[in-house]
Design an enzyme around this catalytic site. Structure first.
Site, PDB file in Angstrom:
ATOM      1  CD  GLU A 245      -3.017  -1.081   0.421  1.00 37.69           C
ATOM      2  OE1 GLU A 245      -3.349   0.050   0.002  1.00 37.69           O
ATOM      3  OE2 GLU A 245      -3.588  -2.122   0.098  1.00 37.69           O
ATOM      4  CB  CYS A 279      -1.819   7.097   1.113  1.00 41.84           C
ATOM      5  SG  CYS A 279      -3.248   6.330   1.869  1.00 41.84           S
TER       6      CYS A 279
HETATM    7  P1  NAD Z   1       8.181   5.057   4.894  1.00 44.96           P
HETATM    8  O1  NAD Z   1       8.188   4.294   3.617  1.00 44.96           O
HETATM    9  O2  NAD Z   1       9.297   5.969   5.177  1.00 44.96           O
HETATM   10  O3  NAD Z   1       8.100   4.047   6.137  1.00 44.96           O
HETATM   11  C1  NAD Z   1       7.065   3.116   6.278  1.00 44.96           C
HETATM   12  C2  NAD Z   1       7.534   1.987   7.183  1.00 44.96           C
HETATM   13  O4  NAD Z   1       8.556   1.261   6.516  1.00 44.96           O
HETATM   14  C3  NAD Z   1       8.143   2.449   8.511  1.00 44.96           C
HETATM   15  O5  NAD Z   1       7.772   1.531   9.528  1.00 44.96           O
HETATM   16  C4  NAD Z   1       9.627   2.370   8.238  1.00 44.96           C
HETATM   17  O6  NAD Z   1      10.390   2.218   9.412  1.00 44.96           O
HETATM   18  C5  NAD Z   1       9.675   1.123   7.365  1.00 44.96           C
HETATM   19  N1  NAD Z   1      10.857   0.983   6.517  1.00 44.96           N
HETATM   20  C6  NAD Z   1      11.554   1.951   5.908  1.00 44.96           C
HETATM   21  N2  NAD Z   1      12.572   1.401   5.200  1.00 44.96           N
HETATM   22  C7  NAD Z   1      12.475   0.064   5.365  1.00 44.96           C
HETATM   23  C8  NAD Z   1      13.235  -1.044   4.900  1.00 44.96           C
HETATM   24  N3  NAD Z   1      14.298  -0.895   4.103  1.00 44.96           N
HETATM   25  N4  NAD Z   1      12.854  -2.284   5.284  1.00 44.96           N
HETATM   26  C9  NAD Z   1      11.782  -2.456   6.077  1.00 44.96           C
HETATM   27  N5  NAD Z   1      11.035  -1.452   6.563  1.00 44.96           N
HETATM   28  C10 NAD Z   1      11.375  -0.209   6.197  1.00 44.96           C
HETATM   29  O7  NAD Z   1       6.773   5.813   4.947  1.00 44.96           O
HETATM   30  P2  NAD Z   1       6.246   6.858   6.016  1.00 44.96           P
HETATM   31  O8  NAD Z   1       6.995   8.137   5.842  1.00 44.96           O
HETATM   32  O9  NAD Z   1       6.129   6.248   7.365  1.00 44.96           O
HETATM   33  O10 NAD Z   1       4.746   7.024   5.453  1.00 44.96           O
HETATM   34  C11 NAD Z   1       4.435   7.824   4.379  1.00 44.96           C
HETATM   35  C12 NAD Z   1       4.205   7.031   3.116  1.00 44.96           C
HETATM   36  O11 NAD Z   1       3.251   6.005   3.336  1.00 44.96           O
HETATM   37  C13 NAD Z   1       3.599   7.905   2.032  1.00 44.96           C
HETATM   38  O12 NAD Z   1       4.245   7.651   0.819  1.00 44.96           O
HETATM   39  C14 NAD Z   1       2.155   7.458   1.987  1.00 44.96           C
HETATM   40  O13 NAD Z   1       1.507   7.684   0.759  1.00 44.96           O
HETATM   41  C15 NAD Z   1       2.270   6.014   2.308  1.00 44.96           C
HETATM   42  N6  NAD Z   1       0.992   5.502   2.801  1.00 44.96           N
HETATM   43  C16 NAD Z   1       0.266   4.672   1.998  1.00 44.96           C
HETATM   44  C17 NAD Z   1      -0.974   4.213   2.430  1.00 44.96           C
HETATM   45  C18 NAD Z   1      -1.801   3.292   1.594  1.00 44.96           C
HETATM   46  O14 NAD Z   1      -2.677   2.639   2.151  1.00 44.96           O
HETATM   47  N7  NAD Z   1      -1.576   3.209   0.303  1.00 44.96           N
HETATM   48  C19 NAD Z   1      -1.447   4.597   3.677  1.00 44.96           C
HETATM   49  C20 NAD Z   1      -0.676   5.449   4.455  1.00 44.96           C
HETATM   50  C21 NAD Z   1       0.556   5.891   4.018  1.00 44.96           C
END
Ligand code: NAD
Length: 473
Positions: A245, A279
């Protein structure tokens, strides 16, 4: 707070500070999980998967309903937790809590109706003597990775369906907002979920992500977060199920026959909810040239009237971004757009992590605020002439989560719903609408698979066929 590892709440000498982004005050600290913790969690999860698989549906339903009740009874506590560790105002946080209760209730209901079908093996010659069925079985160990912007409900969207389906889960919540997730984990433990079936590891994705993601004991990764992390995780995952997502850059089309007052109200909320860190937040609004000036003037006046500031104040409309660094990034993107010719109609500045609601016009198509996901409180207005132009613009980017259309013309609504490339089309509302039980997800870089209780359960189970050959006696 401590993290839940292999059935015990544990601490670690290295701790991560959880700060309130409004004033950088320290709320709490959480352990920074080590690589040894990852190995211990994976080994425990394999045992947990056996326990989870043995739980009957009525017991899984009972536990999920009990967790829903705990969240409901403690809704004020959870709302304050969300509002403090994240970006949401207290009013926005309350809405998230009530959605979370519904998510958990639906998981409890869906846990009772995970079933297959009989298979008519006599469809083709040779099958006459065969009888059988397919059923849905748990995948085993689910790795759930969640973002900061909905620190409770998006966690419930992973734990609930995974447990409803009879899986064990390892949760890695967002590094900056782990507290709501830990409290939800505690509610599962208190509700009697067998030890080892749920573990919550706090830590940085960059440190513990790869060993979790690439391990073969994990049979499904359910990830919500940005495209960059999603791409990295996909490249490391190997052969396992993957649910992604990801982000987007949602377009809204406002036609000349639309109810402009409602369209403005809905799009302002959609653009600035959770300080734009959403998102399905509205980022690009394509307005028919005949109503452009009216829509723009009303929209700008409404955005400029927003009260921004203290999240815990009931009167606040919009809180801070998650960090000052993120606020800086957004303001720089706005500045780059204005240097390339865009005009700021309102906003454009920031103070600490608080960014003013920002509205832009005349944004060049090459600007970051146009072609990337801003994930902040800025929105672009464009004037368009006809349907083909609206569709070409809306579909022009490599994202596709939600799109929206305001019109009174039913034929046009059907036509555009068909032509918009995305996972969901909202008609006469902004892109910022999600029912927690509907299929939710994107196409292109916005993701893989669908969430929304029943649909997540489908993704978190495997289909297994059982077939008897009836021998003549
Ligand atoms: P992010 O991608 O920075 O982090 C998300 C999660 O992934 C965190 O728990 C982070 O610690 C983890 N993470 C980061 N790098 C990783 C790796 N290499 N391996 C494993 N885990 C890792 O996102 P964010 O800043 O927390 O959230 C914002 C993003 O989330 C935006 O792009 C938003 O659009 C998206 N989002 C999507 C939805 C959806 O349902 N489509 C919903 C909410 C947020």
């Amino acid at each position: 707070m401590e993290m839940l590892l292999a059935g015990a709440w544990v601490d670690r000498p290295e701790r991560i500070e959880v700060l309130d982004p409004f004033d950088n005050s320290l709320i709490d600290t959480v352990p920074s999980a080590t690589l040894a913790d990852v190995e211990a969690a994976l080994a425990a999860a394999v045992e947990g998967a056996k326990l989870a698989r043995a739980l009957p549906a009525f017991e899984r339903a009972r536990i999920l309903a009990a967790v829903g009740r705990v969240v409901e009874e403690r809704s004020d506590y959870f709302a304050h937790m969300i509002a403090r560790e994240g970006s949401k105002t207290i009013r926005e946080a309350r809405k998230e809590v009530s959605r979370c209760v519904n998510t958990l209730r639906s998981c409890a209901e869906e846990a009772r109706r995970i079933h297959g079908e009989t298979i008519p093996f006599d469809n083709f010659p040779g099958g006459e003597q065969r009888r059988g069925y397919f059923e849905r079985v748990p995948v085993g160990v689910v790795l759930a990775i969640t973002p900061f912007n909905d620190p409770l409900n998006l966690v419930a969207h992973k734990l609930g369906p995974a447990i409803a389906a009879g899986n064990a889960v390892i949760l890695k919540p967002a590094t900056v907002t782990p507290l709501s997730a830990l409290e939800l984990t505690r509610a599962f433990v208190d509700a009697g979920l067998p030890q080892l079936t749920l573990q919550t590891l706090t830590g940085r994705g960059s440190a513990i992500g790869d060993p979790l993601v690439s391990d073969e004991r994990v049979r499904m990764i359910s990830f919500t977060g940005g495209v960059e992390a999603g791409r990295h995780i996909t490249s490391r995952a190997g052969i396992k199920k993957i649910g992604m997502e990801l982000g987007s850059n949602s377009p809204v089309i406002v036609w000349q026959d639309a109810d402009i007052t409602w369209a403005v109200e809905s799009c302002v909320s959609g653009a600035f909810w959770a300080a734009g860190q959403n998102c399905i937040g509205v980022q690009r609004i394509y307005i028919h040239e005949e109503v452009f000036a009216k829509f723009r003037d009303d929209f700008v006046a409404r955005a400029a009237s927003y009260t921004i500031g203290d999240k815990l104040d009931e009167a606040t409309d919009m809180g801070p971004m998650i960090t000052e660094q993120e606020a800086d990034r957004v303001v720089q993107w706005v500045r780059a757009a204005t240097q390339a010719g865009a005009e700021v109609l309102t906003g454009g500045g920031h103070s600490g992590a608080l960014v003013q609601p920002t509205v832009l016009e005349g944004v060049p198509r090459s600007a970051q605020v146009h072609c990337q996901e801003v994930f902040g409180p800025t929105v672009n207005l464009y004037s368009i002439r006809d349907e083909d132009e609206a569709i070409a613009e809306a579909n022009s980017l490599p994202f596709g989560l939600h799109a929206a259309l305001f019109t009174q013309n039913v034929d046009m609504a059907f036509r555009l719903a068909n032509r918009l490339q995305c996972g969901g089309v909202m008609i006469n509302d902004s892109t910022d609408y999600r029912l927690d039980t509907m299929p939710f997800g994107g196409i292109k870089y916005s993701g893989l698979g669908r969430e929304g209780v029943r649909f997540s359960i489908e993704e978190m189970t495997e289909t297994k066929v059982v077939c008897w050959l009836l021998r003549e006696s």
